[in-house]
Design a protein around this motif. Structure first.
Motif, short mmCIF file in Angstrom:
data_model
loop_
_atom_site.label_atom_id
_atom_site.label_comp_id
_atom_site.label_asym_id
_atom_site.label_seq_id
_atom_site.Cartn_x
_atom_site.Cartn_y
_atom_site.Cartn_z
N PRO A 208 0.81 -1.14 -0.11
CA PRO A 208 -0.11 0.22 0.21
C PRO A 208 0.89 1.26 -0.10
CG PRO A 208 0.29 -1.23 2.17
CD PRO A 208 0.78 -1.79 1.26
N TRP A 209 1.08 1.82 -1.15
CA TRP A 209 2.06 2.93 -1.34
C TRP A 209 1.29 4.29 -0.60
CZ3 TRP A 209 6.38 0.89 -1.90
CH2 TRP A 209 6.48 -0.36 -2.59
N GLY A 210 2.30 5.28 -0.25
CA GLY A 210 1.68 6.48 0.21
C GLY A 210 2.98 7.43 0.28
N ASP A 211 2.70 8.41 1.00
CA ASP A 211 3.69 9.59 0.94
C ASP A 211 4.25 9.81 2.54
OD1 ASP A 211 4.32 12.72 1.35
OD2 ASP A 211 4.22 12.14 -0.53
N ALA A 212 5.65 10.16 2.58
CA ALA A 212 6.39 9.92 3.77
C ALA A 212 5.65 10.99 4.68
CB ALA A 212 7.69 10.63 3.71
N ALA A 213 4.84 12.15 3.97
CA ALA A 213 4.32 13.27 5.03
C ALA A 213 2.98 12.78 5.90
CB ALA A 213 3.95 14.58 4.06
N ASP A 214 2.55 11.46 5.54
CA ASP A 214 1.69 10.84 5.87
C ASP A 214 1.85 9.99 7.08
OD1 ASP A 214 -0.09 12.49 4.40
OD2 ASP A 214 -0.05 10.98 2.85
N LEU A 215 3.06 9.74 7.27
CA LEU A 215 3.55 8.58 8.22
C LEU A 215 3.49 8.87 9.70
CD1 LEU A 215 6.80 7.15 6.68
CD2 LEU A 215 4.76 6.16 7.05
N PRO A 216 2.97 8.39 10.64
CA PRO A 216 2.96 8.68 11.96
C PRO A 216 4.41 8.95 12.64
CG PRO A 216 1.77 6.55 11.82
CD PRO A 216 2.61 6.93 10.45
N LYS A 217 4.66 9.69 13.61
CA LYS A 217 5.91 10.34 14.07
C LYS A 217 6.80 9.15 14.28
CE LYS A 217 3.79 12.34 17.30
NZ LYS A 217 3.87 13.53 18.34
N GLY A 218 6.36 7.96 14.90
CA GLY A 218 7.36 6.85 15.23
C GLY A 218 8.23 7.12 16.50
N LYS A 219 9.40 6.12 16.11
CA LYS A 219 10.51 6.33 17.01
C LYS A 219 11.88 6.34 16.26
CE LYS A 219 8.41 4.53 20.90
NZ LYS A 219 8.65 5.18 22.25
N PRO A 220 12.82 6.83 16.89
CA PRO A 220 14.27 6.94 16.11
C PRO A 220 14.18 5.64 15.38
CG PRO A 220 14.17 8.12 18.26
CD PRO A 220 12.91 7.41 18.02
N GLY A 221 14.81 5.56 14.38
CA GLY A 221 15.14 4.34 13.58
C GLY A 221 16.09 4.44 12.67
N ARG A 222 17.28 4.70 13.09
CA ARG A 222 18.45 4.87 11.92
C ARG A 222 19.23 3.59 11.82
NH1 ARG A 222 19.27 10.12 10.83
NH2 ARG A 222 21.27 9.68 10.05
N ASP A 223 19.02 2.88 12.71
CA ASP A 223 19.89 1.55 12.33
C ASP A 223 18.88 0.32 12.74
OD1 ASP A 223 22.88 2.41 12.21
OD2 ASP A 223 22.02 3.59 13.95
N LEU A 224 19.36 -0.77 11.97
CA LEU A 224 18.36 -1.98 11.98
C LEU A 224 19.22 -3.45 12.02
CD1 LEU A 224 15.50 -3.26 12.16
CD2 LEU A 224 15.80 -3.51 9.74
N GLN A 225 19.09 -4.06 13.00
CA GLN A 225 19.61 -5.45 12.83
C GLN A 225 18.42 -6.68 12.67
OE1 GLN A 225 22.48 -6.02 16.22
NE2 GLN A 225 23.96 -4.89 15.19
N ALA A 226 18.40 -7.08 11.75
CA ALA A 226 17.28 -8.14 11.43
C ALA A 226 17.89 -9.78 11.37
CB ALA A 226 16.43 -8.17 10.20
N ARG A 227 17.71 -10.34 12.74
CA ARG A 227 18.63 -11.53 12.77
C ARG A 227 17.66 -12.83 12.47
NH1 ARG A 227 19.17 -15.57 16.73
NH2 ARG A 227 17.59 -14.94 17.98
N PHE A 228 17.90 -13.45 11.34
CA PHE A 228 17.29 -14.78 11.05
C PHE A 228 17.55 -15.80 11.63
CE2 PHE A 228 16.53 -11.31 7.57
CZ PHE A 228 15.54 -11.95 6.91
N SER A 229 18.75 -16.06 12.25
CA SER A 229 19.16 -17.12 12.85
C SER A 229 20.72 -16.83 13.64
CB SER A 229 19.54 -18.24 11.77
OG SER A 229 20.65 -17.91 11.14
N TYR A 230 21.10 -17.79 14.02
CA TYR A 230 22.31 -17.51 14.90
C TYR A 230 23.34 -17.27 13.80
CZ TYR A 230 20.26 -18.75 19.27
OH TYR A 230 19.36 -18.81 20.41
#
Length: 345
Positions: A208-230
């Motif tokens: 569902p595509w949209g515009d960044a101006a319509d996003l909720p404020k959220g939390k800081p999110g500059r870095d992400l680690q997505a761990r799939f397994s060890y």
């Protein structure tokens, strides 16, 4: 499973702060409406087959089509199954992809499903095999899969799902003598794409595509680690307005820079067979519902995802209603809800 937040490493005196952030609606979580902004100029209407919007938009990015071109290309959506281990380096073609989905495979490793539609490059790869997980990943846009093959049980299920696929021996495929087998299978995607006729209608929007101006404020999110397994964690950092995959195997001049990273927590089961090394092959179930996390513009917004069936589109919501992904290039992480983890900084 909760999302863990950490403060990005800075001055030596900065203390590490870790806090739990539960995916979903919760009072005072910072996911309230965004500050008042100018009206959105990007299309936010989800497009179904046969419909058109003004301006026309690409189904895998939500971006406007420019130069008088049509959003219905001369080929279907092409999905390349790409190896995602150190043996694949350098990966070729990711810089031209509209969208990428990362999924768990055997041995705790991951594999990429790179979606191409608005731009069909030349040499891409290394090309690797399909999984039954791909049915739910590619079916919503009736994509054709470019693959090195699959186990007989997987091929049967892919065929029963009505998914077209092309492998070694088909037009465009070749072995790169500078690489070691089986990581040397490549293809000229522009040639392979000519094997199937263009779709009669524009594919559905993948998100569902949209515009960044319509996003909720959220939390800081500059870095992400997505761990799939060890054995595997995919790491992202926000730089110059986009997210960069820190531990990518892509060639330096051919990397996928994401406008958004979307994490979907998914159920993972046993596909019912083992690989040649004796490892059980997992199967990701991309249907039903789960927790979601959207990173865009250095902030993180929590919510939930639903998908009514393997062929159905992905729908996103938070406590204020539909959550729309800002138009642009998106990387989707299908992180196991039971054994994986997600850390945001």
């Amino acid at each position: 499973m909760p999302i863990r937040h950490r403060r990005r490493a800075g001055a030596a005196t900065a203390a590490l702060l870790t806090a739990s952030l539960v995916l979903g609606a919760c009072s005072g979580d910072g996911d309230g409406p965004a500050p008042e902004a100018a009206p959105s100029t990007a299309p936010t209407q989800q497009v179904t087959k046969g419909e058109q919007v003004a301006p026309e938009t690409w189904p895998l990015t939500g971006l406007p089509v420019k130069g008088g071109r049509s959003a219905a290309a001369r080929h279907p959506v092409m999905v390349l199954k790409m190896d995602n281990t150190s043996s694949s380096a350098p990966q070729r073609g990711l810089g031209s992809a509209d969208l990428v989905v990362e999924e768990l495979v055997e041995g705790g490793l991951t594999r990429l499903a790179a979606f191409f539609y608005s731009d069909i490059p030349g040499t891409v790869g290394p090309v690797r095999s399909m999984r039954a997980s791909d049915i739910g990943i590619v079916s919503p846009v009736d994509a054709a899969v470019v693959t090195s093959g699959a186990a007989p049980i997987t091929i049967r299920r892919i065929q029963e799902a009505g998914i077209r696929f092309f492998g070694e021996g088909a037009k465009g495929f070749f072995r790169d003598s500078s690489r070691s087998a089986p990581y040397n299978l490549m293809t000229d995607l522009a040639e392979t794409a000519t094997l199937v006729k263009r779709a009669a209608t524009r594919p559905d929007d993948y998100l569902p595509w949209g515009d960044a101006a319509d996003l909720p404020k959220g939390k800081p999110g500059r870095d992400l680690q997505a761990r799939f397994s060890y054995g595997h964690t995919t790491t992202w950092t926000f730089e110059n307005g986009r997210y960069r995959n820190v531990n990518t195997y892509a060639a330096a001049d051919d990397q996928f820079l994401a406008d958004s990273v979307l994490v979907l927590r998914v159920r993972v089961g046993d596909a019912g067979y083992k690989d040649p090394a004796g490892n059980p092959v997992p199967e990701t179930f991309l249907e039903g519902r789960g927790q979601a996390l959207l990173l865009h513009g250095g902030r993180a917004i929590t919510g939930t995802w639903t998908k009514a069936g393997l062929n159905a589109p992905i729908e996103l919501r938070n406590r204020f209603g539909t959550l729309r992904v800002p138009a642009g290039n998106t990387w989707i992480e299908l992180v196991p809800e039971a054994t994986g983890s997600v850390t945001v900084g």
